[in-house]
Design a protein around this motif. Structure first.
Motif, PDB file in Angstrom:
ATOM      1  N   GLU A   7     -37.973 -28.111  -3.234  1.00 21.43           N
ATOM      2  CA  GLU A   7     -37.611 -26.883  -2.537  1.00 21.43           C
ATOM      3  C   GLU A   7     -36.621 -27.149  -1.406  1.00 21.43           C
ATOM      4  O   GLU A   7     -36.518 -26.351  -0.484  1.00 21.43           O
ATOM      5  N   ALA A  32     -34.139 -24.280  -1.209  1.00 20.63           N
ATOM      6  CA  ALA A  32     -34.673 -22.934  -1.444  1.00 20.63           C
ATOM      7  C   ALA A  32     -34.520 -22.117  -0.168  1.00 20.63           C
ATOM      8  O   ALA A  32     -35.279 -22.281   0.784  1.00 20.63           O
ATOM      9  N   ARG A  33     -33.507 -21.252  -0.115  1.00 25.35           N
ATOM     10  CA  ARG A  33     -33.207 -20.506   1.113  1.00 25.35           C
ATOM     11  C   ARG A  33     -34.265 -19.477   1.460  1.00 25.35           C
ATOM     12  O   ARG A  33     -34.354 -19.054   2.610  1.00 25.35           O
ATOM     13  N   ARG A  34     -35.039 -19.054   0.489  1.00 31.64           N
ATOM     14  CA  ARG A  34     -36.071 -18.052   0.786  1.00 31.64           C
ATOM     15  C   ARG A  34     -37.247 -18.654   1.548  1.00 31.64           C
ATOM     16  O   ARG A  34     -38.091 -17.921   2.069  1.00 31.64           O
ATOM     17  N   ILE A  35     -37.333 -19.979   1.605  1.00 28.24           N
ATOM     18  CA  ILE A  35     -38.421 -20.658   2.300  1.00 28.24           C
ATOM     19  C   ILE A  35     -37.866 -21.265   3.578  1.00 28.24           C
ATOM     20  O   ILE A  35     -36.797 -21.896   3.555  1.00 28.24           O
ATOM     21  N   LYS A  92     -37.072 -23.865   6.542  1.00 26.28           N
ATOM     22  CA  LYS A  92     -36.859 -25.303   6.391  1.00 26.28           C
ATOM     23  C   LYS A  92     -38.127 -26.108   6.651  1.00 26.28           C
ATOM     24  O   LYS A  92     -38.393 -27.104   5.978  1.00 26.28           O
ATOM     25  N   ARG A 135     -40.398 -26.097   3.425  1.00 26.58           N
ATOM     26  CA  ARG A 135     -39.929 -26.561   2.116  1.00 26.58           C
ATOM     27  C   ARG A 135     -40.587 -27.890   1.763  1.00 26.58           C
ATOM     28  O   ARG A 135     -40.685 -28.789   2.589  1.00 26.58           O
TER      29      ARG A 135
END
Length: 493
Positions: free
Chosen positions: A380, A383-386, A388, A391
């Motif tokens: 992840e 994964a920009r939806r999570i 930093k 992740r």
């Protein structure tokens, strides 16, 4: 033979000295040999005689004593590799009071923790002698283990009772620390992993002064009493400093103090404050990590069955009192060794970890050094939806039957199963290795506007990436090496 008189003052904990009209004391006669031209005295502390033990306890008390606040993130890694990381739980924010105490009856140091969250609280006591505790005396980082730990379900994210706990703690700076708890179930399989980020509360002194008026002695009290006894012994034996023989002038002392302060300021301006850095798999595999291993080895613990003996002759007896004391807390042999840590990744599912150990002074590293192939099951990192810090990267090392999980700035490498004294043909007894690490960087560099966001695709094509402006990342690790019998063989940092 000569005799000298030691005065040990037994001081009760009290709020004010004038409240006591007299102090109880007793006299202890102790003999020592006289050999010209020096005295050979025998100094003994109240609990342990080793200097390493006292240094470890002092470092543990100086850094961890106080009140900490933080939040825990827990998750599970199932045996199904395709399932990845499941049951992620974030605990409520909590406050924890930590104090290093002394059990005078059992002659043992204890790490006492009281945790409070919402309208609940819980406490536990950790014995340094019974928890296989390993302490880095430089900064107070530690690791330990215990059977059937009592932990609140809100913190570990499950109501199941764990059978075994392995805990690591790394001191990041003066007011931050990172902790990792690895829990194994009754089937000796990996059950739960907990990451904790904790920050020291500034009102530590006031809180400790209000809560430290009990009847129990703390490690700081014992260390102060030991220094008083040492000064008394020096005075009686004539080894103390003689007044009037100090040749250092006040001007020299002032100059040394100014140089010391200026040197610390220059070092602070050049390095800045190390803070946790949210790393990803691309950063870890971008180069070779070079560093030094500080090894604390227990030489009387055999790592493999062939190191214990060939089995001929009479049965070996249980360890004697001397051998047991040499296996105790702080009775380790120190070693220093160069190490090169490297990850190789094909930007897909294949990854390889290589550890190259250099020359050693003293004890040598007993952990795994062979190339370890693995598969990236979860990544992840981009994964920009999570956020930093949330992740995760999950790597399965099938050949070693272990896993590595990276979450934000922290990672843990642990075996899937406990193989202590296992009679199973599929999982024979073998040494196991656990390692906890934290990535950190210079806060001044990270806060620079150039380094907040770097688009590798756009900036690389335009040639706008300044390599020198990228953050300088470091990795602090603390690990444990267990023998095939489940005994702690080494602690490394």
């Amino acid at each position: 033979q000569f005799t000298t008189l030691y005065l040990y003052l037994v001081l009760d904990r009290m709020i004010s000295w004038p409240a006591k009209s007299c102090l109880p004391f007793f006299l202890v006669w102790e003999s020592f040999s006289f050999q010209q031209p020096q005295f050979s005295t025998r100094r003994s502390s109240a609990l342990h005689s080793g200097e390493q033990t006292m240094e470890a306890i002092q470092s543990l008390a100086e850094f961890h004593d106080g009140i900490w606040e933080g939040q825990a993130t827990s998750f599970s890694v199932t045996q199904d590799v395709a399932a990845g990381i499941v049951h992620r739980v974030t605990s409520p924010k909590y406050k924890k009071t930590v104090k290093v105490g002394v059990d005078m009856q059992k002659k043992d140091f204890k790490l006492i923790e009281t945790i409070a969250w919402e309208d609940k609280f819980s406490s536990r006591e950790i014995s340094t002698a019974n928890s296989n505790m390993d302490v880095d005396a430089i900064d107070g980082s530690y690791s330990l283990d215990m059977s059937l730990p009592s932990l609140p379900s809100e913190m570990i994210g499950t109501d199941k009772l764990p059978q075994f706990l392995v805990e690591h703690c790394i001191a990041m700076n003066d007011n931050e620390r990172a902790r990792c708890l690895v829990l194994y179930g009754m089937d000796q399989a990996l059950m739960r992993i907990v990451f904790c980020k904790e920050t020291r509360i500034k009102e530590k002194e006031q809180s400790l002064s209000s809560s430290g008026t009990g009847d129990s002695l703390t490690a700081a009290d014992l260390l102060e009493m030991q220094s008083d006894v040492d000064r008394l012994v020096d005075k009686l034996t004539g080894q103390g400093e003689t007044p009037g023989k100090n040749t250092v002038s006040p001007e020299d002392r002032l100059g040394a103090l100014q140089n010391n302060v200026s040197g610390k300021q220059d070092a602070a301006e050049g390095q800045g404050l190390l803070r946790m850095h949210n790393a990803n798999l691309f950063e870890i595999t971008s180069g070779v990590w070079l560093g030094d291993l500080i090894i604390r080895d227990l030489p009387f613990i055999p790592l493999l069955p062939n190191e214990r003996g060939q089995g001929f002759g009479a049965a070996q007896s249980k360890p004697t009192g001397k051998e047991s004391s040499e296996r105790g807390f702080g009775k380790w042999s120190i070693g220093v060794q160069k190490s090169a840590w490297r990850w190789m990744w094909n930007f897909g599912e294949e990854v390889r970890q290589i550890v190259d150990s250099g020359r050693a002074m003293g004890a040598e590293f007993a952990g795994p050094t062979d190339a370890l192939p693995g598969n990236v099951c979860v990544n992840e990192g981009f994964a920009r939806r999570i956020p930093k810090e949330g992740r995760m990267v999950y790597v399965d090392w099938s050949s070693d039957d272990s896993v590595t999980v990276l979450s934000g700035s922290m990672f843990i490498h642990v075996p899937r199963y406990l193989t202590f004294n296992s009679n199973s043909k599929t999982r024979p007894s073998k040494p196991i290795f656990t390692e906890f690490g934290v990535f950190s960087s210079n806060s001044d560099v990270v806060a620079s506007p150039k380094n907040v966001e770097i688009d590798l695709d756009k900036d690389a094509e335009g040639g706008n990436v300044d390599i020198d402006s990228l953050p300088k990342i470091a990795c602090s690790k603390i690990s444990r090496v267990y023998s095939f019998e489940g005994l702690l063989k080494q602690g490394c940092s």
